[in-house]
Design a protein around this motif. Structure first.
Motif, PDB file in Angstrom:
ATOM      1  N   PRO A 140      15.610  -4.619 -35.928  1.00  0.00           N
ATOM      2  CA  PRO A 140      15.956  -3.454 -36.396  1.00  0.00           C
ATOM      3  C   PRO A 140      14.881  -3.086 -37.546  1.00  0.00           C
ATOM      4  O   PRO A 140      14.504  -3.871 -38.280  1.00  0.00           O
ATOM      5  CB  PRO A 140      17.172  -3.660 -37.037  1.00  0.00           C
ATOM      6  CG  PRO A 140      17.393  -4.829 -37.520  1.00  0.00           C
ATOM      7  CD  PRO A 140      16.605  -5.652 -36.384  1.00  0.00           C
ATOM      8  N   ARG A 142      13.883   0.400 -40.105  1.00  0.00           N
ATOM      9  CA  ARG A 142      14.340   1.460 -40.577  1.00  0.00           C
ATOM     10  C   ARG A 142      13.114   2.426 -41.241  1.00  0.00           C
ATOM     11  O   ARG A 142      12.303   2.047 -41.877  1.00  0.00           O
ATOM     12  CB  ARG A 142      15.032   1.291 -42.043  1.00  0.00           C
ATOM     13  CG  ARG A 142      15.774   2.324 -42.793  1.00  0.00           C
ATOM     14  CD  ARG A 142      16.446   3.189 -42.244  1.00  0.00           C
ATOM     15  NE  ARG A 142      17.372   4.357 -43.112  1.00  0.00           N
ATOM     16  CZ  ARG A 142      18.218   5.027 -42.586  1.00  0.00           C
ATOM     17  NH1 ARG A 142      18.644   4.922 -41.406  1.00  0.00           N
ATOM     18  NH2 ARG A 142      18.858   6.034 -43.357  1.00  0.00           N
ATOM     19  N   ARG A 144      11.331   5.382 -43.013  1.00  0.00           N
ATOM     20  CA  ARG A 144      11.947   6.254 -43.919  1.00  0.00           C
ATOM     21  C   ARG A 144      10.680   7.437 -44.437  1.00  0.00           C
ATOM     22  O   ARG A 144       9.566   7.064 -44.188  1.00  0.00           O
ATOM     23  CB  ARG A 144      12.035   5.246 -45.357  1.00  0.00           C
ATOM     24  CG  ARG A 144      13.028   4.286 -45.100  1.00  0.00           C
ATOM     25  CD  ARG A 144      12.772   3.114 -46.284  1.00  0.00           C
ATOM     26  NE  ARG A 144      11.811   2.235 -46.195  1.00  0.00           N
ATOM     27  CZ  ARG A 144      11.149   1.759 -47.072  1.00  0.00           C
ATOM     28  NH1 ARG A 144      11.731   1.816 -48.448  1.00  0.00           N
ATOM     29  NH2 ARG A 144       9.941   0.973 -47.022  1.00  0.00           N
ATOM     30  N   GLY A 153      16.089   8.636 -43.617  1.00  0.00           N
ATOM     31  CA  GLY A 153      15.747   7.632 -42.831  1.00  0.00           C
ATOM     32  C   GLY A 153      16.044   7.678 -41.291  1.00  0.00           C
ATOM     33  O   GLY A 153      16.965   8.671 -40.952  1.00  0.00           O
ATOM     34  N   ARG A 154      15.705   6.853 -40.489  1.00  0.00           N
ATOM     35  CA  ARG A 154      16.143   6.786 -39.184  1.00  0.00           C
ATOM     36  C   ARG A 154      15.858   5.169 -38.850  1.00  0.00           C
ATOM     37  O   ARG A 154      14.991   4.675 -38.800  1.00  0.00           O
ATOM     38  CB  ARG A 154      15.409   7.509 -38.352  1.00  0.00           C
ATOM     39  CG  ARG A 154      15.507   7.824 -36.673  1.00  0.00           C
ATOM     40  CD  ARG A 154      16.646   8.620 -36.640  1.00  0.00           C
ATOM     41  NE  ARG A 154      17.087   8.737 -35.403  1.00  0.00           N
ATOM     42  CZ  ARG A 154      16.775   9.915 -34.410  1.00  0.00           C
ATOM     43  NH1 ARG A 154      15.786  10.703 -35.064  1.00  0.00           N
ATOM     44  NH2 ARG A 154      16.855   9.958 -33.140  1.00  0.00           N
ATOM     45  N   ASP A 155      17.053   4.951 -37.922  1.00  0.00           N
ATOM     46  CA  ASP A 155      17.233   3.314 -37.579  1.00  0.00           C
ATOM     47  C   ASP A 155      16.340   3.264 -36.240  1.00  0.00           C
ATOM     48  O   ASP A 155      16.722   4.092 -35.227  1.00  0.00           O
ATOM     49  CB  ASP A 155      18.492   2.757 -37.596  1.00  0.00           C
ATOM     50  CG  ASP A 155      19.066   2.687 -38.945  1.00  0.00           C
ATOM     51  OD1 ASP A 155      18.269   2.229 -39.896  1.00  0.00           O
ATOM     52  OD2 ASP A 155      20.080   2.891 -39.026  1.00  0.00           O
ATOM     53  N   THR A 156      15.702   2.300 -35.728  1.00  0.00           N
ATOM     54  CA  THR A 156      15.090   2.071 -34.499  1.00  0.00           C
ATOM     55  C   THR A 156      14.689   0.565 -34.340  1.00  0.00           C
ATOM     56  O   THR A 156      15.279  -0.080 -35.060  1.00  0.00           O
ATOM     57  CB  THR A 156      13.627   2.874 -34.347  1.00  0.00           C
ATOM     58  OG1 THR A 156      13.443   2.827 -32.912  1.00  0.00           O
ATOM     59  CG2 THR A 156      12.704   2.573 -35.265  1.00  0.00           C
ATOM     60  N   THR A 157      13.955   0.374 -33.623  1.00  0.00           N
ATOM     61  CA  THR A 157      13.520  -1.201 -33.392  1.00  0.00           C
ATOM     62  C   THR A 157      11.866  -1.323 -33.584  1.00  0.00           C
ATOM     63  O   THR A 157      11.256  -0.327 -33.577  1.00  0.00           O
ATOM     64  CB  THR A 157      14.112  -1.634 -32.035  1.00  0.00           C
ATOM     65  OG1 THR A 157      13.066  -0.881 -31.131  1.00  0.00           O
ATOM     66  CG2 THR A 157      15.418  -1.370 -31.806  1.00  0.00           C
ATOM     67  N   ASP A 265       6.241  -1.836 -41.871  1.00  0.00           N
ATOM     68  CA  ASP A 265       7.679  -1.957 -41.682  1.00  0.00           C
ATOM     69  C   ASP A 265       8.086  -2.772 -40.708  1.00  0.00           C
ATOM     70  O   ASP A 265       9.068  -3.555 -40.696  1.00  0.00           O
ATOM     71  CB  ASP A 265       7.996  -0.076 -41.195  1.00  0.00           C
ATOM     72  CG  ASP A 265       8.033   0.719 -41.921  1.00  0.00           C
ATOM     73  OD1 ASP A 265       8.103   0.564 -43.293  1.00  0.00           O
ATOM     74  OD2 ASP A 265       7.748   1.986 -41.672  1.00  0.00           O
ATOM     75  N   ALA A 269      10.403  -6.515 -41.151  1.00  0.00           N
ATOM     76  CA  ALA A 269      11.496  -6.626 -40.199  1.00  0.00           C
ATOM     77  C   ALA A 269      11.259  -8.010 -39.673  1.00  0.00           C
ATOM     78  O   ALA A 269      12.469  -8.504 -39.239  1.00  0.00           O
ATOM     79  CB  ALA A 269      11.535  -5.532 -39.177  1.00  0.00           C
ATOM     80  N   HIS A 367       8.075   6.159 -49.245  1.00  0.00           N
ATOM     81  CA  HIS A 367       8.864   4.737 -49.066  1.00  0.00           C
ATOM     82  C   HIS A 367       9.039   4.596 -50.922  1.00  0.00           C
ATOM     83  O   HIS A 367       9.615   3.586 -50.987  1.00  0.00           O
ATOM     84  CB  HIS A 367       7.762   3.612 -48.688  1.00  0.00           C
ATOM     85  CG  HIS A 367       7.785   3.578 -47.432  1.00  0.00           C
ATOM     86  ND1 HIS A 367       7.552   2.459 -46.649  1.00  0.00           N
ATOM     87  CD2 HIS A 367       8.147   4.532 -46.257  1.00  0.00           C
ATOM     88  CE1 HIS A 367       7.515   2.550 -45.245  1.00  0.00           C
ATOM     89  NE2 HIS A 367       8.132   3.943 -45.118  1.00  0.00           N
TER      90      HIS A 367
END
Length: 397
Positions: A140, A142, A144, A153-157, A265, A269, A367
């Motif tokens: 995952p 995030r 930002r 923010g938005r969550d993705t992979t 980012d 992760a 950020h």
């Protein structure tokens, strides 16, 4: 050429070391003809050369562009025959080796200086992606940014981040007539970065596998190759982001900046180290943000989010904030506060802000919150606050 062979005794045991002749301090390098070196390229690509042959081939590649291109083609072909595996104990080693090789042997078709940061940052990100395991593409992430009022923010992979980068790079591809309107980076002509990203994510979902890497790489290589052949006039080609337009030279600098930010980012992760860009490239990214600040400040003023400015004729000096960037990529910028057409001037300075270069870039990326960014402040606090908020509002998904 084989080295000397020492005779063993009747039982096949070599003589003691202290009875062997003392070797020369350094072996003489092989001197081979061009045709012989050319014939060794296939073996070199397979890592089947002796140490002496490898040294001779690699020394030859620094001065012979045709052989260097053939060697790279063969090495790429060998890569297709094997499963990729981690190459470096240090994840940054590959990028340092590439940087050193490029410094020793200029490319046969040189990349324009203004496209250099994009070329470098995409290569660094690709080196990181190459070492990711299958499961790490699901990690995952995030994303930002600062929406003008507050952090967002938005969550993705990890794979979703690469799909996002390819989608927004498609803006540049579209300006160059390369966007086919499908696949990663494709989309409706004139679509904004957000619209392009949403289209890619809606079509694929955040891509769950490393399959997204290949189309992103292909698009990057096509962009770099195209601008390298396009000639100097291409640098001013307009690239539309929907709400604003940048010349191609600045658009590629923007893409290099976002590539670095999102590489960090991804590295965070998957718990990899990742360094900021080199000083000259970082300086260019800071300079782009500084040049965009007057327009961003004016936009916030029109939205009622910044204090009113004073009237200033286009090209005339107006009230100014001195932006002092320290450390890597550092320098001094004078930001016009009253209108985008005014000129910043040390003589009209009403405030000064000092920030570290990397910290300023993270502010521009959304950020770092504006209230936490400035290491040193002096002068008009309202002007300082407006400029820091304008810097953060340059960020976007």
């Amino acid at each position: 050429m084989p080295g000397p062979r020492w005779a063993a005794d009747d039982h096949g045991v070599p003589p003691p070391l202290d009875e062997m002749p003392v070797a020369q301090a350094a072996a003489e390098p092989l001197v081979l003809s061009h045709s012989v070196l050319q014939s060794l390229l296939g073996a070199w690509a397979l890592s089947a050369c002796s140490a002496e042959e490898t040294l001779a081939v690699e020394d030859h590649l620094t001065g012979c562009a045709p052989c260097a291109e053939e060697a790279l083609r063969l090495r790429d072909a060998v890569g297709l025959l094997h499963h990729e595996r981690a190459l470096d104990l240090d994840p940054l080693l590959r990028s340092r080796v590439l940087e050193n090789c490029l410094g020793r042997r200029p490319a046969a078709i040189p990349v324009p200086d203004w496209a250099g940061p994009y070329d470098a940052e995409t290569a660094r990100l690709d080196a990181l992606l190459r070492d990711l395991g299958e499961g790490e593409w699901h990690a995952p992430v995030r994303l930002r940014w600062f929406d003008g009022l507050k952090p967002a923010g938005r969550d993705t992979t990890v794979a979703g981040v690469i799909g996002h980068l390819a989608a927004v790079d498609g803006l540049v591809a579209s300006a160059l007539g390369l966007d086919r309107g499908s696949g990663h980076g494709g989309g409706t002509p004139g679509a904004t970065p957000l619209e392009r990203t949403e289209a890619v994510w809606a079509a694929d979902g955040p891509p769950p596998t490393p399959a997204v890497r290949e189309p992103w790489r292909d698009q990057v290589h096509t962009l770099v190759r195209t601008v390298s052949f396009a000639g100097p006039g291409a640098s001013e080609l307009p690239v539309s982001y929907g709400a604003f337009t940048l010349p191609l030279r600045d658009a590629l600098l923007d893409r290099a900046f976002e590539c670095w930010v999102h590489a960090e980012d991804i590295a965070h992760a998957v718990d990899f180290p990742y360094e900021p860009p080199g000083g000259p490239h970082l300086h260019g990214m800071i300079d782009l943000a500084a040049r965009m600040l007057p327009a961003a400040l004016a936009e916030r003023r029109r939205a009622g989010l910044a204090a009113p400015g004073e009237l200033a004729a286009a090209g005339a000096p107006g009230r100014t904030l001195h932006l002092e960037i320290e450390g890597r990529g550092g320098g001094n910028w004078y930001i016009a506060l009253d209108s985008p057409g005014a000129v910043g001037s040390p003589d009209r300075k009403i405030a000064q802000v000092a920030l570290d270069g990397v910290e300023f870039c993270r502010l521009v990326a959304g950020h770092v919150e504006p209230e936490e960014a400035a290491a040193g402040q002096d002068g008009d606090r309202g002007a300082i606050r407006d400029v820091l908020l304008a810097a953060a509002s340059l960020s976007r998904l």
